[in-house]
Every structure is written in C-alpha cells, then in structure tokens.
Design a protein around this motif. Sequence first.
Motif, PDB file in Angstrom:
ATOM      1  N   GLU A 189       7.318  54.634  45.541  1.00 57.82           N
ATOM      2  CA  GLU A 189       8.373  54.130  44.669  1.00 57.82           C
ATOM      3  C   GLU A 189       8.843  52.776  45.198  1.00 57.82           C
ATOM      4  OE1 GLU A 189       9.184  55.567  41.899  1.00 57.82           O
ATOM      5  OE2 GLU A 189       8.021  57.406  42.245  1.00 57.82           O
ATOM      6  N   ILE A 190       9.362  51.954  44.318  1.00 54.65           N
ATOM      7  CA  ILE A 190       9.897  50.650  44.722  1.00 54.65           C
ATOM      8  C   ILE A 190      11.415  50.716  44.572  1.00 54.65           C
ATOM      9  CG2 ILE A 190       9.876  48.170  44.325  1.00 54.65           C
ATOM     10  CD1 ILE A 190       7.100  48.436  43.172  1.00 54.65           C
ATOM     11  N   GLU A 191      12.116  50.732  45.701  1.00 55.84           N
ATOM     12  CA  GLU A 191      13.568  50.913  45.692  1.00 55.84           C
ATOM     13  C   GLU A 191      14.304  49.674  45.204  1.00 55.84           C
ATOM     14  OE1 GLU A 191      16.971  51.940  49.043  1.00 55.84           O
ATOM     15  OE2 GLU A 191      15.043  52.996  49.114  1.00 55.84           O
ATOM     16  N   HIS A 192      13.801  48.491  45.577  1.00 60.86           N
ATOM     17  CA  HIS A 192      14.438  47.230  45.164  1.00 60.86           C
ATOM     18  C   HIS A 192      13.395  46.361  44.455  1.00 60.86           C
ATOM     19  CE1 HIS A 192      17.792  48.373  47.752  1.00 60.86           C
ATOM     20  NE2 HIS A 192      16.940  48.521  48.750  1.00 60.86           N
ATOM     21  N   PRO A 193      13.108  46.627  43.187  1.00 62.23           N
ATOM     22  CA  PRO A 193      12.020  45.907  42.496  1.00 62.23           C
ATOM     23  C   PRO A 193      12.236  44.403  42.400  1.00 62.23           C
ATOM     24  CG  PRO A 193      13.312  47.241  40.958  1.00 62.23           C
ATOM     25  CD  PRO A 193      13.728  47.647  42.328  1.00 62.23           C
ATOM     26  N   VAL A 194      13.494  43.964  42.216  1.00 60.63           N
ATOM     27  CA  VAL A 194      13.749  42.517  42.113  1.00 60.63           C
ATOM     28  C   VAL A 194      13.417  41.827  43.429  1.00 60.63           C
ATOM     29  CG1 VAL A 194      15.516  40.755  41.745  1.00 60.63           C
ATOM     30  CG2 VAL A 194      15.502  42.816  40.326  1.00 60.63           C
ATOM     31  N   TRP A 195      13.819  42.440  44.535  1.00 62.56           N
ATOM     32  CA  TRP A 195      13.512  41.861  45.835  1.00 62.56           C
ATOM     33  C   TRP A 195      12.010  41.913  46.111  1.00 62.56           C
ATOM     34  CZ3 TRP A 195      15.998  38.623  48.679  1.00 62.56           C
ATOM     35  CH2 TRP A 195      17.393  38.581  48.659  1.00 62.56           C
ATOM     36  N   ALA A 196      11.350  42.978  45.662  1.00 60.76           N
ATOM     37  CA  ALA A 196       9.905  43.084  45.861  1.00 60.76           C
ATOM     38  C   ALA A 196       9.189  41.935  45.159  1.00 60.76           C
ATOM     39  CB  ALA A 196       9.406  44.426  45.347  1.00 60.76           C
ATOM     40  N   VAL A 197       9.558  41.682  43.899  1.00 64.99           N
ATOM     41  CA  VAL A 197       8.960  40.574  43.153  1.00 64.99           C
ATOM     42  C   VAL A 197       9.276  39.242  43.823  1.00 64.99           C
ATOM     43  CG1 VAL A 197       8.999  39.325  40.963  1.00 64.99           C
ATOM     44  CG2 VAL A 197       8.959  41.826  40.962  1.00 64.99           C
ATOM     45  N   THR A 198      10.509  39.088  44.302  1.00 63.82           N
ATOM     46  CA  THR A 198      10.918  37.844  44.965  1.00 63.82           C
ATOM     47  C   THR A 198      10.081  37.582  46.204  1.00 63.82           C
ATOM     48  OG1 THR A 198      13.190  38.089  44.161  1.00 63.82           O
ATOM     49  CG2 THR A 198      12.831  36.609  46.035  1.00 63.82           C
ATOM     50  N   PHE A 199       9.918  38.611  47.042  1.00 64.40           N
ATOM     51  CA  PHE A 199       9.119  38.453  48.262  1.00 64.40           C
ATOM     52  C   PHE A 199       7.666  38.132  47.928  1.00 64.40           C
ATOM     53  CE2 PHE A 199      12.444  40.778  50.732  1.00 64.40           C
ATOM     54  CZ  PHE A 199      12.552  39.869  51.781  1.00 64.40           C
ATOM     55  N   LEU A 200       7.121  38.815  46.935  1.00 64.84           N
ATOM     56  CA  LEU A 200       5.716  38.587  46.586  1.00 64.84           C
ATOM     57  C   LEU A 200       5.503  37.169  46.053  1.00 64.84           C
ATOM     58  CD1 LEU A 200       4.764  41.992  44.913  1.00 64.84           C
ATOM     59  CD2 LEU A 200       4.226  41.206  47.210  1.00 64.84           C
ATOM     60  N   LEU A 201       6.416  36.703  45.197  1.00 64.61           N
ATOM     61  CA  LEU A 201       6.279  35.357  44.636  1.00 64.61           C
ATOM     62  C   LEU A 201       6.449  34.294  45.721  1.00 64.61           C
ATOM     63  CD1 LEU A 201       8.203  35.643  41.231  1.00 64.61           C
ATOM     64  CD2 LEU A 201       5.736  35.490  41.588  1.00 64.61           C
ATOM     65  N   LEU A 202       7.470  34.459  46.570  1.00 58.96           N
ATOM     66  CA  LEU A 202       7.705  33.484  47.646  1.00 58.96           C
ATOM     67  C   LEU A 202       6.512  33.431  48.598  1.00 58.96           C
ATOM     68  CD1 LEU A 202      11.470  34.004  48.589  1.00 58.96           C
ATOM     69  CD2 LEU A 202      10.431  31.961  47.606  1.00 58.96           C
ATOM     70  N   THR A 203       5.970  34.596  48.920  1.00 57.09           N
ATOM     71  CA  THR A 203       4.814  34.639  49.822  1.00 57.09           C
ATOM     72  C   THR A 203       3.599  33.978  49.189  1.00 57.09           C
ATOM     73  OG1 THR A 203       5.624  36.707  50.795  1.00 57.09           O
ATOM     74  CG2 THR A 203       3.306  36.157  51.129  1.00 57.09           C
ATOM     75  N   ALA A 204       3.354  34.268  47.915  1.00 57.43           N
ATOM     76  CA  ALA A 204       2.199  33.680  47.228  1.00 57.43           C
ATOM     77  C   ALA A 204       2.315  32.159  47.167  1.00 57.43           C
ATOM     78  CB  ALA A 204       2.074  34.260  45.823  1.00 57.43           C
ATOM     79  N   VAL A 205       3.486  31.657  46.810  1.00 51.29           N
ATOM     80  CA  VAL A 205       3.679  30.205  46.710  1.00 51.29           C
ATOM     81  C   VAL A 205       3.583  29.547  48.086  1.00 51.29           C
ATOM     82  CG1 VAL A 205       5.349  28.396  46.142  1.00 51.29           C
ATOM     83  CG2 VAL A 205       5.056  30.340  44.599  1.00 51.29           C
ATOM     84  N   THR A 206       4.248  30.141  49.077  1.00 49.53           N
ATOM     85  CA  THR A 206       4.267  29.548  50.416  1.00 49.53           C
ATOM     86  C   THR A 206       2.870  29.469  51.016  1.00 49.53           C
ATOM     87  OG1 THR A 206       6.504  30.384  50.804  1.00 49.53           O
ATOM     88  CG2 THR A 206       5.228  29.750  52.735  1.00 49.53           C
ATOM     89  N   PHE A 207       2.119  30.559  50.937  1.00 49.34           N
ATOM     90  CA  PHE A 207       0.793  30.548  51.561  1.00 49.34           C
ATOM     91  C   PHE A 207      -0.233  29.822  50.699  1.00 49.34           C
ATOM     92  CE2 PHE A 207       2.797  33.403  54.414  1.00 49.34           C
ATOM     93  CZ  PHE A 207       2.081  33.304  55.587  1.00 49.34           C
ATOM     94  N   SER A 208       0.047  29.645  49.423  1.00 54.02           N
ATOM     95  CA  SER A 208      -0.806  28.771  48.614  1.00 54.02           C
ATOM     96  C   SER A 208      -0.607  27.316  49.044  1.00 54.02           C
ATOM     97  CB  SER A 208      -0.480  28.937  47.129  1.00 54.02           C
ATOM     98  OG  SER A 208      -0.847  30.220  46.671  1.00 54.02           O
TER      99      SER A 208
END
Length: 253
Positions: free
Chosen positions: A132-151
């Motif tokens: 389960e994803i307890e904090h979906p907004v934060w999950a999306v935020t972390f994934l997007l920030l990580t994708a952009v940063t490492f790109s």
Amino acid sequence: MNLHGVAAIYRFEMARTFRTLAESIIAPVLTTSLYFVVFGAAIGGRMGAVEGVSYGAFIVPGLVMLSLLTESVSNASFGIYLPKWSGTIYELLSAPVSTFEIVLGYVGAAATKSVILGVLILATARAFVPYEIEHPVWAVTFLLLTAVTFSLFGFIIGVWADSFQKLQVIPLMVVTPLTFLGGAFYSIDMLPAPWETIALFNPVVYLVSGVRWAFYGVADVDPMLSVLAIGVFLAVCLAGVAWIFRTGYKLKA
C-alpha cells in the motif's frame, strides 16, 4: 519559449524509446521481476517483517529507486551523447532554441521514460507482493524529483563522455553500487556499528528512505532530510548544466 523546439527534441527522444521498446522498457521490467521472484517471493517468504512491513513489500521502494536512478542516468546520457557522436550537436546548438529549451527537451524525455518504467515496475510488483502507498502525493513527488535530478546528472555524464564505454562507467561503477548499499534491500538500522554511521554518507540512502516513508510511513532518516538531500543534488546538477553551456565544455570544441 520555443515550445516547438522543445517538443521536437522531446518527441524525437520518446520515439527512440519506442523504437527500442525491448531494450528500453521490457528488459528492465523483466530484470526487476527477477528481483521480486528471488528476494520478494523466495527469500521474503522465509524472513520476518522489517520495521513492521513484510520483506517482499519492504524492498518494493528500493527496487523502484534502483531502476529509476539507473534508467534516468542512462536515458539522459545516451540522449545527449548520440548527437555529439554523430556530429548533429552543432545543428542543435545553432538552432533557434535556448540552452534551457535543449535541456528541457532531453531531460524531460529521459525523466518521462524513467517515470513510465517506475510505474510499470510498481504494477509488476503487485503481481508478486501486496503493498500500500500511505502517502501517495509524497511518493509521486519523490519519484518525479528523483527522475528529473538523475536525468540532469545523466545529461552531464553524456556531455562529459567521449566514448560509449564511458557512458557506462558512472551508472555501473557508482550509481548501481550506491543504490545496493543505500538500503534498497535492507534497513540501515540492521547494519552493525560503524557501518550504520558510514551508510549515512551515501546519498542514495536518503532517496530510498524518503520513498519508503512515502509508501509505509517508516524511514531510516527524517523524510525532510531526504527532501533536502535531493534538493541539494538537484541544485548541484542545475549548476553543472549551466556551467557546461556557459563554457561550451565538450560541446563547442
């Protein structure tokens, strides 16, 4: 802003992904599925819960981050290296698009591909372990920030590299080992002293911990430290890209 120029770069990069669908999407998903089979189903069924979460579910954020980091770096680095290798980089630099628009097109496409892959891996994980994803907004935020940063980081590597072999040096010898040692398959609280303290110097620990907190509400470090860590790395990458275009490092020579 020249949106047509940005869209042209973006569409070209996305089209290249779908032309090599097996290598770009299917292969990483199958590889990650093997991790779920071995660690999640086989080994996880024999292990107890880690911080109140079943082991199979516990490794889901770590495997997503492993794929996201490596694919973001690889996609962005290859995307900008290819025009350097073929000589078409000079046409791009002389086109009526700004440096910001060039970076936006390449990094945007690389981040998009990585996020698509991350979503597919999450969907695949559901077939092996319940989570389960307890904090979906934060999950999306972390994934997007990580994708952009490492790109952005991958973009820098693509500019720096002067051979196809060098494109693989940083992802294979730096990013992947740091991810495996960054708590992708375990909590750093399980490490004996002084390795638990040493692990805190690994920046990937903060990324994996932040995503795991977004999923299950458990973390090795404070979630705000995770946000700060990725924010600092994002700022460093932006500064590096700005310096590359200001000096013309390995682009105009």
